[in-house]
Design a protein around this motif. Structure first.
Motif, PDB file in Angstrom:
ATOM      1  N   SER A  14      55.416  92.783  84.012  1.00 15.35           N
ATOM      2  CA  SER A  14      56.550  92.564  84.900  1.00 15.35           C
ATOM      3  C   SER A  14      57.385  91.409  84.324  1.00 15.35           C
ATOM      4  O   SER A  14      57.007  90.243  84.445  1.00 15.35           O
ATOM      5  N   THR A  69      53.529  86.948  86.916  1.00 10.90           N
ATOM      6  CA  THR A  69      54.064  88.061  87.709  1.00 10.90           C
ATOM      7  C   THR A  69      53.332  89.380  87.484  1.00 10.90           C
ATOM      8  O   THR A  69      53.704  90.401  88.062  1.00 10.90           O
ATOM      9  N   ARG A 115      59.151  86.574  97.619  1.00 10.45           N
ATOM     10  CA  ARG A 115      59.552  87.203  96.352  1.00 10.45           C
ATOM     11  C   ARG A 115      60.608  86.340  95.657  1.00 10.45           C
ATOM     12  O   ARG A 115      61.603  85.953  96.282  1.00 10.45           O
ATOM     13  N   LEU A 154      55.121  81.524  85.099  1.00 14.27           N
ATOM     14  CA  LEU A 154      55.342  82.908  85.519  1.00 14.27           C
ATOM     15  C   LEU A 154      54.011  83.648  85.411  1.00 14.27           C
ATOM     16  O   LEU A 154      53.407  83.723  84.335  1.00 14.27           O
ATOM     17  N   VAL A 191      55.028  81.327  89.957  1.00 13.48           N
ATOM     18  CA  VAL A 191      55.559  82.569  90.539  1.00 13.48           C
ATOM     19  C   VAL A 191      54.501  83.647  90.386  1.00 13.48           C
ATOM     20  O   VAL A 191      54.102  84.000  89.275  1.00 13.48           O
ATOM     21  N   GLY A 192      54.046  84.189  91.527  1.00 16.43           N
ATOM     22  CA  GLY A 192      52.957  85.161  91.551  1.00 16.43           C
ATOM     23  C   GLY A 192      51.732  84.501  92.143  1.00 16.43           C
ATOM     24  O   GLY A 192      51.458  83.315  91.874  1.00 16.43           O
ATOM     25  N   LEU A 195      62.129  88.951  85.789  1.00 18.47           N
ATOM     26  CA  LEU A 195      62.561  87.574  86.059  1.00 18.47           C
ATOM     27  C   LEU A 195      62.817  86.825  84.756  1.00 18.47           C
ATOM     28  O   LEU A 195      63.820  86.121  84.613  1.00 18.47           O
ATOM     29  N   GLU A 240      54.751  87.299  96.164  1.00 20.56           N
ATOM     30  CA  GLU A 240      55.516  88.350  96.836  1.00 20.56           C
ATOM     31  C   GLU A 240      54.673  89.096  97.885  1.00 20.56           C
ATOM     32  O   GLU A 240      55.168  89.504  98.930  1.00 20.56           O
ATOM     33  N   CYS A 297      51.650  89.506  82.439  1.00 20.44           N
ATOM     34  CA  CYS A 297      53.075  89.473  82.084  1.00 20.44           C
ATOM     35  C   CYS A 297      53.318  88.803  80.728  1.00 20.44           C
ATOM     36  O   CYS A 297      54.407  88.883  80.180  1.00 20.44           O
TER      37      CYS A 297
END
Ligand code: FAD
Length: 489
Positions: free
Chosen positions: A258, A117, A89, A115, A16-17, A261, A45, A293
């Protein structure tokens, strides 16, 4: 909309990211051939192909074209069988079902989740920044993404004046870039001097003077408290009674990891997503986090070199190598024309921990250099105005070289007076701190393109570009030219 829940033959890795940490992770996995053994999906995103965020201020200044920032093209991902989804996203993670949900309702299953992010800009407590209905005032800009950069560039033709809120590295880069674009720019910094986390007051005075010489005014020790709409346009009120008329307000007052999530998924979050030495969440070993993150050993970083170190380690872990992460050393450079600042490590922290300061200042020449030394080792440094010795100092800092009592002082002398004046950079000297590349590896390359592609030197902060070019320079007979590190490279 449910994607097929049938199991693919390969383990499914979902990232994610699609920022700098995620991109490096995928590169490291591809370098290990892992894309042939696992199904890799990257959910980003932003709608732009992964790019070098740290050069956004160079785009604002006009020294780089936006396309030059692309790290990897969409085609590169496709060619390696990596499913890159832009404008995707992620809204939530379900750790029981092991899937993530995208904003359009699509579910994507994972066996291992990463992750990456990043961080989100802090909104300083200034009245009037946000309108009643929740949108930002038209004059107000963040500066974190390519979209922010495009929006700010679009506003420049109708802007004569700007206020930059925050006098850290990013704020100064943005202020200098706006100044180069002909916008009369004022920086507001709430602490009593610029770069207060990195440099001391005398060094900041020199920097402030340099900025003034370049046409950027600085209000330090003053807080922006209210943005008002006056008869001649927006104006920023400061708590020292000043009011600055402006057309633009750029927010560069820091950011925070961030973590929404991760929190939503019930993972342990303090300042960042808490990870162990295998960069796995301490709550769930099938979820990893890296980059801005992540919080490792009580620290979050906010710099690209730790994100890239972590990407290398995590790729190893995902490929069943016996790798662990034990922290990174950070070298931060100010990227702006005619402003030379480098910060190694955390000077204030090291002084508080008992480090001794060796420093040389020449306010007349606009330079201030200081090293923090503990047990004979350079544990931190700040160099303002003259970076002629940054290469050697970084080398000793990285290698934790034990120096004799007079050596730190010698390292601070301008190059022509120092013992190593004119010395050829040894093959094992580190040239690119972001990618950890030595002079010898650069010398082994035939061209700048080859050096970029095979070593990734110059693709981070870009501060090494001049040195890399000199290392690659050939004389008329085709022999490598000598290369020393020069001021501001
Ligand atoms: C303008 C600027 C200049 C900088 N200059 C320097 C510098 O000179 N030196 C230095 O060391 N560092 C610098 N930094 C910091 C550096 O860019 C970061 O440390 C680095 O980008 C961290 O990489 P990351 O992948 O963790 O985060 P990022 O690169 O920020 O990437 C995170 C990505 O995740 C995406 N994302 C977040 N949430 C979701 C979601 N729910 N779903 C899908 N995608 C999501 C974001 O949109 C973003 O694209 C700078 C930062 C900025 C903004």
């Amino acid at each position: 909309m449910d994607e097929s829940r049938s199991r693919t033959p390969h383990p499914r890795l979902v990232v994610v990211g699609s920022g700098m940490a995620a991109t490096r992770l995928v590169e490291e996995l591809v370098a290990r051939g892992a894309h042939e053994r696992m199904a890799i999906t990257v959910l980003g995103e932003e709608d732009t192909a992964p790019y070098n965020r740290i050069l956004l201020s160079a785009v604002l200044e006009g020294t780089h074209r936006p396309e030059a920032l692309t790290l990897r093209t969409v085609r590169w991902y496709a060619a390696h069988g990596v499913d890159l989804r832009l404008g995707a996203r992620v809204l939530g993670v379900d750790r029981e079902r092991k899937d993530v949900m995208l904003v359009d309702g699509t579910l994507v299953e994972y066996d291992v989740l990463v992750l990456a992010t990043g961080s989100i800009p802090t909104l300083p407590p200034i009245r009037g920044l946000v309108r009643r209905e929740g949108s930002l005032h038209d004059a107000v800009h963040a500066f974190r993404s390519a979209a922010d950069c495009r929006r700010l560039l679009a506003a420049l033709p109708s802007s004569r004046r700007a206020v930059v809120v925050g006098g850290g590295l990013l704020g100064l880069q943005v202020a200098r870039a706006l100044g180069v674009r002909g916008v009369a720019t004022e920086v507001v910094e709430g602490a009593d001097h610029l770069l207060h986390r990195q440099i001391d007051a005398p060094a900041a005075r020199i920097l402030t003077r340099e900025l003034k010489r370049l046409g950027v005014a600085v209000y330090a020790g003053a807080r922006a408290v209210r943005l008002v709409d006056g008869p001649s346009g927006p104006a920023m009120r400061l708590d020292n009674g000043f009011t600055l008329d402006t057309d633009l307000v750029v927010l560069t007052a820091g950011g925070r990891p961030s973590t929404a999530l991760a929190r939503g998924a019930g993972l342990e979050v303090r300042r960042g997503i808490v990870v162990d030495d295998r960069l796995a969440s301490v709550t769930d070993p099938s979820v990893h986090a890296l980059g801005d993150c992540a919080e490792h050993d009580g620290r979050t970083t906010g710099h690209v070199s730790p994100a890239w170190d972590q990407a290398g380690v995590l790729a190893g872990i995902l490929c069943a190598e016996n790798a662990t992460y034990d922290g990174s050393r950070v070298v931060a450079r100010l990227r702006a024309s005619d402003l030379h600042v480098a910060v190694l490590g955390e000077p204030a922290v090291e002084v508080a921990a008992g480090g001794e300061v060796v420093e040389i200042a020449n306010p007349v020449a606009g330079s201030h250099r200081s090293l923090v030394v503990r047990d004979g080792r350079i544990v931190a440094a700040t160099l303002v105005g003259d970076l002629s010795r940054v290469g050697l100092i970084t080398q000793h800092f990285d290698r934790r070289t034990v120096l004799g009592p007079h050596e730190p002082g010698g390292l601070l002398l301008p190059e022509r007076a120092g013992r190593a004046a004119g010395a050829l950079l040894p093959d094992d000297a580190e040239v690119c701190a972001c990618a950890g590349v030595t002079a010898g590896r650069i010398r082994a390359c035939a061209s700048l393109e080859q050096a970029r592609e095979t070593t990734r030197a110059t693709t981070g902060c870009g501060g090494c570009a001049g040195t890399v070019r000199r290392l690659l320079a050939r004389d008329e007979a085709g022999h490598p030219a000598l290369a020393t590190i020069q001021k501001g490279t």
